[in-house]
Design a protein around this motif. Structure first.
Motif, PDB file in Angstrom:
ATOM      1  N   ALA A  18       0.799  -1.224   0.000  1.00  0.00           N
ATOM      2  CA  ALA A  18       0.000   0.000   0.000  1.00  0.00           C
ATOM      3  C   ALA A  18       0.836   1.281   0.000  1.00  0.00           C
ATOM      4  O   ALA A  18       0.459   2.258  -0.649  1.00  0.00           O
ATOM      5  CB  ALA A  18      -0.937   0.006   1.210  1.00  0.00           C
TER       6      ALA A  18
ATOM      7  N   ALA B  35      -4.443   5.622   5.463  1.00  0.00           N
ATOM      8  CA  ALA B  35      -5.135   4.341   5.582  1.00  0.00           C
ATOM      9  C   ALA B  35      -5.461   4.144   7.050  1.00  0.00           C
ATOM     10  O   ALA B  35      -4.674   4.500   7.933  1.00  0.00           O
ATOM     11  CB  ALA B  35      -4.268   3.197   5.066  1.00  0.00           C
TER      12      ALA B  35
ATOM     13  N   ILE C  64     -10.252  -0.826   1.337  1.00  0.00           N
ATOM     14  CA  ILE C  64      -9.124  -1.605   0.830  1.00  0.00           C
ATOM     15  C   ILE C  64      -9.449  -3.070   1.114  1.00  0.00           C
ATOM     16  O   ILE C  64      -9.740  -3.436   2.250  1.00  0.00           O
ATOM     17  CB  ILE C  64      -7.803  -1.236   1.526  1.00  0.00           C
ATOM     18  CG1 ILE C  64      -7.415   0.216   1.237  1.00  0.00           C
ATOM     19  CG2 ILE C  64      -6.678  -2.171   1.085  1.00  0.00           C
ATOM     20  CD1 ILE C  64      -6.171   0.674   1.990  1.00  0.00           C
ATOM     21  N   ARG C  65      -9.399  -3.895   0.083  1.00  0.00           N
ATOM     22  CA  ARG C  65      -9.717  -5.311   0.238  1.00  0.00           C
ATOM     23  C   ARG C  65      -8.470  -6.173   0.059  1.00  0.00           C
ATOM     24  O   ARG C  65      -7.568  -5.811  -0.705  1.00  0.00           O
ATOM     25  CB  ARG C  65     -10.783  -5.728  -0.788  1.00  0.00           C
ATOM     26  CG  ARG C  65     -12.078  -4.946  -0.658  1.00  0.00           C
ATOM     27  CD  ARG C  65     -13.092  -5.369  -1.706  1.00  0.00           C
ATOM     28  NE  ARG C  65     -14.292  -4.538  -1.641  1.00  0.00           N
ATOM     29  CZ  ARG C  65     -15.317  -4.746  -0.823  1.00  0.00           C
ATOM     30  NH1 ARG C  65     -15.283  -5.797  -0.003  1.00  0.00           N
ATOM     31  NH2 ARG C  65     -16.358  -3.948  -0.812  1.00  0.00           N
TER      32      ARG C  65
ATOM     33  N   LEU D   5      -9.033   3.455   2.662  1.00  0.00           N
ATOM     34  CA  LEU D   5      -8.096   4.381   2.026  1.00  0.00           C
ATOM     35  C   LEU D   5      -8.764   5.741   1.922  1.00  0.00           C
ATOM     36  O   LEU D   5      -9.920   5.844   1.496  1.00  0.00           O
ATOM     37  CB  LEU D   5      -7.718   3.867   0.637  1.00  0.00           C
ATOM     38  CG  LEU D   5      -6.666   4.660  -0.142  1.00  0.00           C
ATOM     39  CD1 LEU D   5      -5.329   4.660   0.589  1.00  0.00           C
ATOM     40  CD2 LEU D   5      -6.505   4.066  -1.545  1.00  0.00           C
TER      41      LEU D   5
ATOM     42  N   SER E 153      -7.005   1.956  -4.636  1.00  0.00           N
ATOM     43  CA  SER E 153      -7.484   0.843  -3.817  1.00  0.00           C
ATOM     44  C   SER E 153      -7.427  -0.465  -4.608  1.00  0.00           C
ATOM     45  O   SER E 153      -6.988  -1.501  -4.088  1.00  0.00           O
ATOM     46  CB  SER E 153      -8.917   1.115  -3.354  1.00  0.00           C
ATOM     47  OG  SER E 153      -9.445  -0.005  -2.680  1.00  0.00           O
ATOM     48  N   GLN E 154      -7.843  -0.426  -5.843  1.00  0.00           N
ATOM     49  CA  GLN E 154      -7.809  -1.624  -6.688  1.00  0.00           C
ATOM     50  C   GLN E 154      -6.379  -2.069  -6.946  1.00  0.00           C
ATOM     51  O   GLN E 154      -6.096  -3.281  -7.013  1.00  0.00           O
ATOM     52  CB  GLN E 154      -8.529  -1.348  -8.014  1.00  0.00           C
ATOM     53  CG  GLN E 154     -10.035  -1.157  -7.845  1.00  0.00           C
ATOM     54  CD  GLN E 154     -10.699  -0.499  -9.039  1.00  0.00           C
ATOM     55  OE1 GLN E 154     -10.055  -0.234 -10.058  1.00  0.00           O
ATOM     56  NE2 GLN E 154     -11.990  -0.223  -8.932  1.00  0.00           N
TER      57      GLN E 154
ATOM     58  N   ILE F 277      -3.869  -1.718  -4.851  1.00  0.00           N
ATOM     59  CA  ILE F 277      -3.409  -2.366  -3.621  1.00  0.00           C
ATOM     60  C   ILE F 277      -3.904  -3.809  -3.567  1.00  0.00           C
ATOM     61  O   ILE F 277      -3.143  -4.739  -3.274  1.00  0.00           O
ATOM     62  CB  ILE F 277      -3.873  -1.583  -2.380  1.00  0.00           C
ATOM     63  CG1 ILE F 277      -3.189  -0.212  -2.331  1.00  0.00           C
ATOM     64  CG2 ILE F 277      -3.558  -2.368  -1.099  1.00  0.00           C
ATOM     65  CD1 ILE F 277      -3.732   0.712  -1.257  1.00  0.00           C
ATOM     66  N   THR F 278      -5.196  -4.006  -3.859  1.00  0.00           N
ATOM     67  CA  THR F 278      -5.760  -5.350  -3.855  1.00  0.00           C
ATOM     68  C   THR F 278      -5.063  -6.236  -4.883  1.00  0.00           C
ATOM     69  O   THR F 278      -4.739  -7.400  -4.617  1.00  0.00           O
ATOM     70  CB  THR F 278      -7.263  -5.313  -4.161  1.00  0.00           C
ATOM     71  OG1 THR F 278      -7.925  -4.539  -3.139  1.00  0.00           O
ATOM     72  CG2 THR F 278      -7.862  -6.697  -4.173  1.00  0.00           C
TER      73      THR F 278
END
Length: 273
Positions: free
Chosen positions: A107, A124, A227-228, A238, A264-265, A267-268
Motif C-alpha cells: 500500500a 489508511a 481496501i480489500r 483508504l 485501492s484496486q 493495492i488489492t
C-alpha cells in the motif's frame, strides 16, 4: 485487519493450520490488564490521573499505579507526578505488527503516488472498537498537509474511513456498535443521530465510498473507499483529506474518487501477486 498467528505456535503447515485454542492456564491476566491500561488513553483523554484510569478500567488505584509505573520505567509512558500520558515509544507496539503485514508493503508506494498526483494528504485506517486508527500516511509537496499522524485515533462515526469500515461489518456487529456507541458532537456538522448514521452507513455500503464534510473538524473534508485483501475482505479504508477551502464536494465525488478507487484496486491487485 487480519490476525497474525506466529508460526512457532502452529502444529501443521501454514495453509492447513488454524489459530490455537488458548486455555486459562496459558492466559496471562496481568498482561491483559496492562494492555487495558494502555487502551484507556484516548484522543480526548491523552493525560489522566490514577483515579481517572482506575475508573476507566475498573481496577484499583494500587493496581493501576503498578502498571503505569512499569510503563514509565520502560519508556512507554511519562508522568509529572499527578498526570500520566503515553510516550511516542508506545507506537512501536503497533509498528511491529504493521511492519510484518504484506498489505502495508504494497500500500505505501501506491499511497505515495496517489498523494503526489493529487497533491493532497492520503491515509489508511483500520477499525478499533468505536474509533479508527490511522496506520499509514502519505503527504504531498504542499507546505501545509493535514496533521494526522500514524497511530492517531478518531471517532469512527465522524470520519469517512470510519463509515467505510462500519459499512463492511457484519450486520450483528454493526447493530452492536450502534447500540453501544456515544455519538459525540465534535463540530456543528457532526452526525449525532443513530438513525441518520445508520442510513449514511447503508448509503456507503451501496455506493462503495463515503464523503464526510467537516464533521471531525471545521475546514476538513475527506473521502474514503475500502481496501480489500486478496479474498475480497475489507481490511482497511483508504482516505484522502482536503481543506474545504481548496476542494469542493463535487471535485471529491469526481476526480478524487476516481483516483482513490484506482489506488485501492491497485493495492488489492498487489496483494494477489
Amino acid at each position: 485487519m487480519d490476525k497474525i498467528v506466529p508460526s512457532d505456535v502452529l502444529d501443521t503447515e501454514p495453509q492447513q493450520a488454524s489459530a490455537p485454542q488458548i486455555s486459562d492456564r496459558d492466559y496471562v491476566n496481568s498482561l491483559a490488564r496492562g494492555l487495558e491500561v494502555i487502551c484507556a488513553f484516548t484522543r480526548s483523554k491523552p493525560r489522566m490521573t490514577l483515579s481517572d484510569i482506575a475508573r476507566a478500567t475498573g481496577m484499583t488505584r494500587a493496581t493501576v499505579r503498578r502498571f503505569l509505573l512499569t510503563l514509565v520505567r520502560e519508556g512507554y509512558a511519562e508522568t509529572d507526578g499527578k498526570f500520566f500520558a503515553l510516550r511516542p515509544k508506545i507506537l512501536q507496539l503497533g509498528y511491529s505488527a504493521l511492519s510484518s503485514m504484506d498489505i502495508w508493503d504494497v500500500a505505501q508506494p501506491i499511497m505515495d503516488q496517489l498523494s503526489d498526483k493529487l497533491q493532497e494528504s492520503c491515509f489508511a485506517a483500520v477499525l478499533n472498537g468505536h474509533d479508527v486508527i490511522y496506520v499509514a500516511r502519505a503527504t504531498s509537496d504542499r507546505l501545509i498537509n493535514v496533521g494526522i499522524n500514524v497511530g492517531s485515533h478518531a471517532p469512527a462515526h465522524s470520519v469517512s474511513t470510519g463509515r467505510v469500515l462500519l459499512a463492511a461489518l457484519p450486520e450483528e456487529d454493526l447493530q452492536q456498535y450502534l447500540e453501544n456507541v456515544t455519538l459525540t458532537k465534535l463540530t456543528p456538522n457532526t452526525t449525532t443521530s443513530k438513525v441518520k448514521l445508520r442510513n449514511l452507513i447503508e448509503e456507503c455500503r451501496l455506493s462503495g465510498w463515503c464523503i464526510v464534510d467537516q464533521e471531525l473538524e471545521i475546514g476538513l473534508r475527506s473521502i474514503s473507499v475500502p481496501i480489500r485483501n486478496a479474498d475480497g475482505t475489507v481490511v482497511a479504508a483508504l482516505n484522502v483529506c482536503c481543506p474545504s477551502s481548496r476542494i469542493t464536494p463535487e471535485e471529491m465525488r469526481t476526480s478524487i474518487l476516481t483516483e482513490l478507487m484506482t489506488a485501492s484496486q491497485a493495492i488489492t491487485a498487489g496483494l494477489q501477486k
